[in-house]
Design a protein around this motif. Structure first.
Motif, PDB file in Angstrom:
ATOM      1  N   HIS A 212     -18.855 -46.575   9.308  1.00  0.00           N
ATOM      2  CA  HIS A 212     -18.617 -48.008   9.111  1.00  0.00           C
ATOM      3  C   HIS A 212     -19.897 -48.827   9.078  1.00  0.00           C
ATOM      4  O   HIS A 212     -19.948 -49.876   8.428  1.00  0.00           O
ATOM      5  CB  HIS A 212     -17.691 -48.549  10.210  1.00  0.00           C
ATOM      6  CG  HIS A 212     -16.246 -48.216  10.003  1.00  0.00           C
ATOM      7  ND1 HIS A 212     -15.694 -48.048   8.751  1.00  0.00           N
ATOM      8  CD2 HIS A 212     -15.225 -48.051  10.892  1.00  0.00           C
ATOM      9  CE1 HIS A 212     -14.407 -47.772   8.869  1.00  0.00           C
ATOM     10  NE2 HIS A 212     -14.089 -47.760  10.152  1.00  0.00           N
ATOM     11  N   MET A 215     -23.618 -49.597   4.899  1.00  0.00           N
ATOM     12  CA  MET A 215     -23.156 -50.663   4.021  1.00  0.00           C
ATOM     13  C   MET A 215     -23.483 -50.334   2.564  1.00  0.00           C
ATOM     14  O   MET A 215     -24.593 -49.889   2.254  1.00  0.00           O
ATOM     15  CB  MET A 215     -23.826 -51.994   4.392  1.00  0.00           C
ATOM     16  CG  MET A 215     -23.718 -52.358   5.865  1.00  0.00           C
ATOM     17  SD  MET A 215     -22.032 -52.800   6.342  1.00  0.00           S
ATOM     18  CE  MET A 215     -21.869 -54.391   5.558  1.00  0.00           C
ATOM     19  N   HIS A 237     -14.464 -47.399   1.011  1.00  0.00           N
ATOM     20  CA  HIS A 237     -13.648 -47.402   2.228  1.00  0.00           C
ATOM     21  C   HIS A 237     -13.107 -46.007   2.529  1.00  0.00           C
ATOM     22  O   HIS A 237     -13.105 -45.564   3.692  1.00  0.00           O
ATOM     23  CB  HIS A 237     -12.494 -48.390   2.055  1.00  0.00           C
ATOM     24  CG  HIS A 237     -11.493 -48.368   3.165  1.00  0.00           C
ATOM     25  ND1 HIS A 237     -11.810 -48.687   4.471  1.00  0.00           N
ATOM     26  CD2 HIS A 237     -10.167 -48.040   3.162  1.00  0.00           C
ATOM     27  CE1 HIS A 237     -10.729 -48.577   5.222  1.00  0.00           C
ATOM     28  NE2 HIS A 237      -9.724 -48.174   4.462  1.00  0.00           N
ATOM     29  N   SER A 242     -18.596 -49.196   4.616  1.00  0.00           N
ATOM     30  CA  SER A 242     -18.212 -50.600   4.479  1.00  0.00           C
ATOM     31  C   SER A 242     -18.810 -51.215   3.219  1.00  0.00           C
ATOM     32  O   SER A 242     -20.035 -51.232   3.065  1.00  0.00           O
ATOM     33  CB  SER A 242     -18.687 -51.396   5.697  1.00  0.00           C
ATOM     34  OG  SER A 242     -18.087 -50.906   6.878  1.00  0.00           O
ATOM     35  N   ARG A 265     -12.929 -57.604   6.920  1.00  0.00           N
ATOM     36  CA  ARG A 265     -12.470 -56.229   7.176  1.00  0.00           C
ATOM     37  C   ARG A 265     -10.979 -56.132   7.504  1.00  0.00           C
ATOM     38  O   ARG A 265     -10.542 -55.148   8.120  1.00  0.00           O
ATOM     39  CB  ARG A 265     -13.278 -55.593   8.316  1.00  0.00           C
ATOM     40  CG  ARG A 265     -14.791 -55.657   8.141  1.00  0.00           C
ATOM     41  CD  ARG A 265     -15.265 -54.957   6.901  1.00  0.00           C
ATOM     42  NE  ARG A 265     -16.712 -55.071   6.728  1.00  0.00           N
ATOM     43  CZ  ARG A 265     -17.355 -54.910   5.580  1.00  0.00           C
ATOM     44  NH1 ARG A 265     -16.686 -54.621   4.486  1.00  0.00           N
ATOM     45  NH2 ARG A 265     -18.656 -55.052   5.506  1.00  0.00           N
ATOM     46  N   ARG A 268      -8.643 -52.993   6.504  1.00  0.00           N
ATOM     47  CA  ARG A 268      -8.579 -51.725   7.236  1.00  0.00           C
ATOM     48  C   ARG A 268      -7.208 -51.497   7.870  1.00  0.00           C
ATOM     49  O   ARG A 268      -6.894 -50.386   8.298  1.00  0.00           O
ATOM     50  CB  ARG A 268      -9.667 -51.684   8.317  1.00  0.00           C
ATOM     51  CG  ARG A 268     -11.082 -51.566   7.738  1.00  0.00           C
ATOM     52  CD  ARG A 268     -12.139 -51.628   8.802  1.00  0.00           C
ATOM     53  NE  ARG A 268     -13.483 -51.445   8.233  1.00  0.00           N
ATOM     54  CZ  ARG A 268     -14.611 -51.712   8.876  1.00  0.00           C
ATOM     55  NH1 ARG A 268     -14.569 -52.168  10.116  1.00  0.00           N
ATOM     56  NH2 ARG A 268     -15.781 -51.525   8.285  1.00  0.00           N
TER      57      ARG A 268
END
Length: 284
Positions: A212, A215, A237, A242, A265, A268
């Motif tokens: 996570h 990036m 994802h 992320s 986010r 999720r």
């Protein structure tokens, strides 16, 4: 003399830091975004759309992407007292071989020159920020990492790495390196690069770097459709990383709504990002 240096940069401006070093060497008093009367005001602007103060001399990509500091100033070490930062700042490699039409870097004609971190690193700091445009295109990229490891530095990653050039050796180097907040940046800008991007994701997964806090910049609003945008976001994802949406058009409400949605986010908690977006749009 009293010299005022002005900029639209939020956190730091390397050109002004080198200008500050130069003018202080000549026994001038140097100010940053000062108010009042000065002998000279020098501006370095990053963005074309920012409000600019009147200057005697000005440059930077916000004025002309080809602006360069004079060589005798470019070679100087930055003045780390100009901005309230706690890391060293500079380039070990400014060149990028990519010719992306949405990017100003190819227009800057940056030289293919490798530099040591010791050209700009200050021993006061335990963190370093590389402004390199494409570190992995440097034939001496590993020397940069080795210097960082030897100095036991933490990297503040802002520009990221070209995942299309990733291989096992480079992934191992990233794995060994300490990053601020464990955060590493990559990008997926073009659909035509999907095969290479996914191959890079697989390498990240194998080295346990697909997480996570990794990036992935995602350019939207340039030459991709909404379906292609959601495809890229979902793939990122699904690999456990992320996405970080980068709208190409500055005043596009749809693109900035998408950016806010991804930044929160909330997707999720849903089966797919697109499903979450439909619910988000309804609430908007």
């Amino acid at each position: 003399m009293q010299i005022n240096l002005v900029t639209d940069a939020k956190y730091h401006n390397l050109a002004l830091m080198k200008m500050a070093t130069f003018y202080k060497m000549l026994d001038n008093r140097v100010y940053l975004n000062g108010v009042g009367q000065f002998d000279h005001t020098i501006g370095s602007w990053l963005f074309t759309w920012s409000e600019k103060s009147p200057c005697d001399i000005e440059g930077g990509p916000g004025i002309n992407v080809k602006t360069k500091l004079p060589d005798h100033i470019q070679r100087l070490r930055p003045d780390y007292d100009l901005f309230p930062i706690d890391f060293s700042l500079g380039y070990t490699w400014s060149y990028c071989p990519r010719k992306c039409p949405f990017c100003i870097v190819p227009q800057q004609n940056n030289p293919k020159e490798h530099h040591s971190i010791w050209d700009f690193h200050d021993l006061r700091f335990k963190k370093i920020c590389l402004l390199n445009n494409n570190t992995f295109s440097d034939p001496q990229w590993k020397e940069t990492f080795e210097e960082i490891w030897d100095a036991d530095l933490t990297v503040r990653d802002e520009n990221g790495y070209d995942i299309r050039l990733l291989n096992d050796e480079k992934a191992a180097a990233l794995k060994k390196t300490k990053f601020k907040n464990n955060r590493i940046y990559f990008a997926w800008d073009r659909m035509e690069d999907e095969r290479k991007i996914i191959a890079g994701f697989e390498i990240l997964k194998r080295f346990k770097l697909a997480r996570h806090d990794t990036m992935i910049y995602v350019l939207v609003g340039f030459d991709t459709t909404d379906e292609e945008d959601f495809h890229r976001l979902q793939k990122i994802h699904d690999f456990g990383m992320s996405p970080y949406v980068m709208p190409y058009k500055k005043n596009d409400r749809h693109l900035y709504a998408l950016k806010r949605f991804i930044d929160q986010r909330v997707y999720r908690q849903s089966s797919t990002i697109k499903e979450a977006w439909e619910s988000y749009k309804y609430k908007e």
